[in-house]
Design a protein around this motif. Structure first.
Motif, mmCIF file in Angstrom:
data_model
loop_
_atom_site.group_PDB
_atom_site.id
_atom_site.type_symbol
_atom_site.label_atom_id
_atom_site.label_comp_id
_atom_site.label_asym_id
_atom_site.label_seq_id
_atom_site.Cartn_x
_atom_site.Cartn_y
_atom_site.Cartn_z
ATOM 1 N N ARG A 155 -7.626 -41.046 52.032
ATOM 2 C CA ARG A 155 -6.795 -42.173 51.564
ATOM 3 C C ARG A 155 -7.000 -43.399 52.448
ATOM 4 O O ARG A 155 -7.073 -44.522 51.948
ATOM 5 C CB ARG A 155 -5.321 -41.788 51.525
ATOM 6 N N GLU A 156 -7.111 -43.185 53.743
ATOM 7 C CA GLU A 156 -7.343 -44.303 54.661
ATOM 8 C C GLU A 156 -8.669 -44.997 54.371
ATOM 9 O O GLU A 156 -8.816 -46.194 54.630
ATOM 10 C CB GLU A 156 -7.305 -43.817 56.115
ATOM 11 N N GLU A 157 -9.616 -44.271 53.818
ATOM 12 C CA GLU A 157 -10.933 -44.823 53.484
ATOM 13 C C GLU A 157 -11.024 -45.284 52.026
ATOM 14 O O GLU A 157 -12.069 -45.756 51.594
ATOM 15 C CB GLU A 157 -12.032 -43.793 53.761
ATOM 16 N N GLY A 158 -9.947 -45.123 51.272
ATOM 17 C CA GLY A 158 -9.935 -45.567 49.878
ATOM 18 C C GLY A 158 -10.686 -44.670 48.914
ATOM 19 O O GLY A 158 -11.080 -45.112 47.830
ATOM 20 N N LEU A 159 -10.879 -43.413 49.280
ATOM 21 C CA LEU A 159 -11.587 -42.476 48.410
ATOM 22 C C LEU A 159 -10.671 -41.913 47.330
ATOM 23 O O LEU A 159 -9.468 -41.731 47.549
ATOM 24 C CB LEU A 159 -12.137 -41.304 49.225
ATOM 25 N N LEU A 160 -11.260 -41.611 46.178
ATOM 26 C CA LEU A 160 -10.557 -40.849 45.157
ATOM 27 C C LEU A 160 -10.381 -39.427 45.673
ATOM 28 O O LEU A 160 -11.222 -38.930 46.424
ATOM 29 C CB LEU A 160 -11.361 -40.820 43.857
ATOM 30 N N LEU A 161 -9.305 -38.777 45.249
ATOM 31 C CA LEU A 161 -9.013 -37.426 45.742
ATOM 32 C C LEU A 161 -8.858 -36.438 44.607
ATOM 33 O O LEU A 161 -8.100 -36.649 43.671
ATOM 34 C CB LEU A 161 -7.722 -37.431 46.554
ATOM 35 N N MET A 162 -9.579 -35.352 44.760
ATOM 36 C CA MET A 162 -9.510 -34.234 43.833
ATOM 37 C C MET A 162 -9.354 -32.982 44.675
ATOM 38 O O MET A 162 -9.837 -32.923 45.803
ATOM 39 C CB MET A 162 -10.804 -34.171 43.025
ATOM 40 N N ALA A 163 -8.668 -32.011 44.147
ATOM 41 C CA ALA A 163 -8.683 -30.684 44.751
ATOM 42 C C ALA A 163 -9.088 -29.715 43.662
ATOM 43 O O ALA A 163 -8.718 -29.870 42.498
ATOM 44 C CB ALA A 163 -7.334 -30.308 45.346
ATOM 45 N N GLY A 164 -9.872 -28.749 44.056
ATOM 46 C CA GLY A 164 -10.381 -27.803 43.090
ATOM 47 C C GLY A 164 -10.318 -26.391 43.625
ATOM 48 O O GLY A 164 -9.801 -26.129 44.708
ATOM 49 N N CYS A 165 -10.864 -25.494 42.847
ATOM 50 C CA CYS A 165 -10.812 -24.084 43.208
ATOM 51 C C CYS A 165 -12.119 -23.431 42.813
ATOM 52 O O CYS A 165 -12.970 -24.031 42.187
ATOM 53 C CB CYS A 165 -9.647 -23.409 42.486
ATOM 54 N N MET A 166 -12.216 -22.202 43.198
ATOM 55 C CA MET A 166 -13.302 -21.357 42.724
ATOM 56 C C MET A 166 -12.626 -20.333 41.810
ATOM 57 O O MET A 166 -11.476 -20.514 41.436
ATOM 58 C CB MET A 166 -14.011 -20.740 43.922
ATOM 59 N N THR A 167 -13.309 -19.288 41.451
ATOM 60 C CA THR A 167 -12.661 -18.251 40.664
ATOM 61 C C THR A 167 -11.798 -17.447 41.624
ATOM 62 O O THR A 167 -12.288 -16.608 42.369
ATOM 63 C CB THR A 167 -13.693 -17.353 39.968
ATOM 64 N N GLU A 168 -10.508 -17.776 41.660
ATOM 65 C CA GLU A 168 -9.592 -17.144 42.603
ATOM 66 C C GLU A 168 -8.287 -16.823 41.901
ATOM 67 O O GLU A 168 -7.968 -17.389 40.858
ATOM 68 C CB GLU A 168 -9.369 -18.045 43.815
#
Length: 183
Positions: free
Chosen positions: A115-128
Motif C-alpha cells: 500500500r505504501e508503494e501504491g500497488l494493487l493487492l490481491m490474496a490468493g490460495c492454492m488447492t487448500e
C-alpha cells in the motif's frame, strides 16, 4: 493459461458471459506476447493479467509493466515479505498467498508495504482446505481482489469454516478464523 490459443478461448467465453475475467498466465508468455495480448484482452474486458513471465525475467517484466494495456499482478515473483520491494519496480500489484508467505502476520506486513508503494493487492490460495481459506478471508477487507476458491476445488474438504454465498463471504460464528477440522 498455457495453450496455443489462449486469446481464442477468452474470446469464446466472452461471447457467452459478461463475468469478470482475470487471466493467470502462470509464467507461460514472453514480454512481447504479454504486451500484444494485453491490448486484445483489454478489449475483451479482462481486469488484469497475473504473472505472465517467469519469476526471474526482471528485464522482461520492466518492459511489460511500462507497455501493458492492463495491470500486471505478481504471483510467483512475490512469495515473501522481501519480494514486495522488488515487485514495486516490475508489477502493478501483488498476489499474497498465506501458505507461501508464512501466515496472516507476514501477509499484513506485505499489505502495508504494498500500500505504501501504491500497488494493487490481491490474496490468493492454492488447492487448500477450508482451514487455509478461513484464514485467508480474515484479510479480505484489506485487498482489492480475493481468490479464495481452493477448498471448492477439493473433492472432499477436511474442515468447516468460512463459506461463500454467490461470491459473498459468510464467516463462521465460531471464534478465531472459525475453522474446525471434521472429526
Amino acid at each position: 493459461m498455457r495453450t496455443s490459443n489462449d486469446i481464442e478461448i477468452v474470446e469464446s467465453l466472452r461471447k457467452i458471459t459478461d463475468s469478470v475475467f482475470r487471466i493467470d498466465v502462470n509464467c507461460a508468455w514472453n514480454a512481447e506476447q504479454t504486451i500484444k495480448n494485453s491490448n486484445i484482452l483489454r478489449d475483451l474486458n479482462v481486469e488484469f493479467i497475473e504473472q505472465p513471465l517467469k519469476a526471474d525475467d526482471s528485464e522482461g517484466m520492466k518492459k511489460v509493466k511500462s507497455e501493458s494495456y492492463l495491470p500486471i499482478i505478481a504471483d510467483e515473483s512475490c512469495q515473501r515479505e522481501t519480494d514486495v520491494s522488488i515487485c514495486c519496480e516490475l508489477f502493478h500489484g501483488i498476489n499474497i498467498k498465506l501458505m507461501k508467505c508464512g501466515g496472516i502476520t507476514p501477509a499484513l506486513r506485505m499489505i502495508k508495504a504494498a500500500r505504501e508503494e501504491g500497488l494493487l493487492l490481491m490474496a490468493g490460495c492454492m488447492t487448500e482446505s477450508t482451514i487455509g481459506i478461513s484464514g485467508l478471508t480474515q484479510i479480505a477487507s484489506l485487498l482489492d481482489y480475493l481468490d479464495a476458491d481452493g477448498a471448492l476445488l477439493l473433492s472432499q474438504d477436511i474442515a468447516s469454516g468460512v463459506t461463500f454465498d454467490f461470491g459473498n463471504i459468510v464467516y463462521s460464528n465460531s471464534f478465531g478464523t472459525g475453522a474446525k477440522l471434521y472429526t
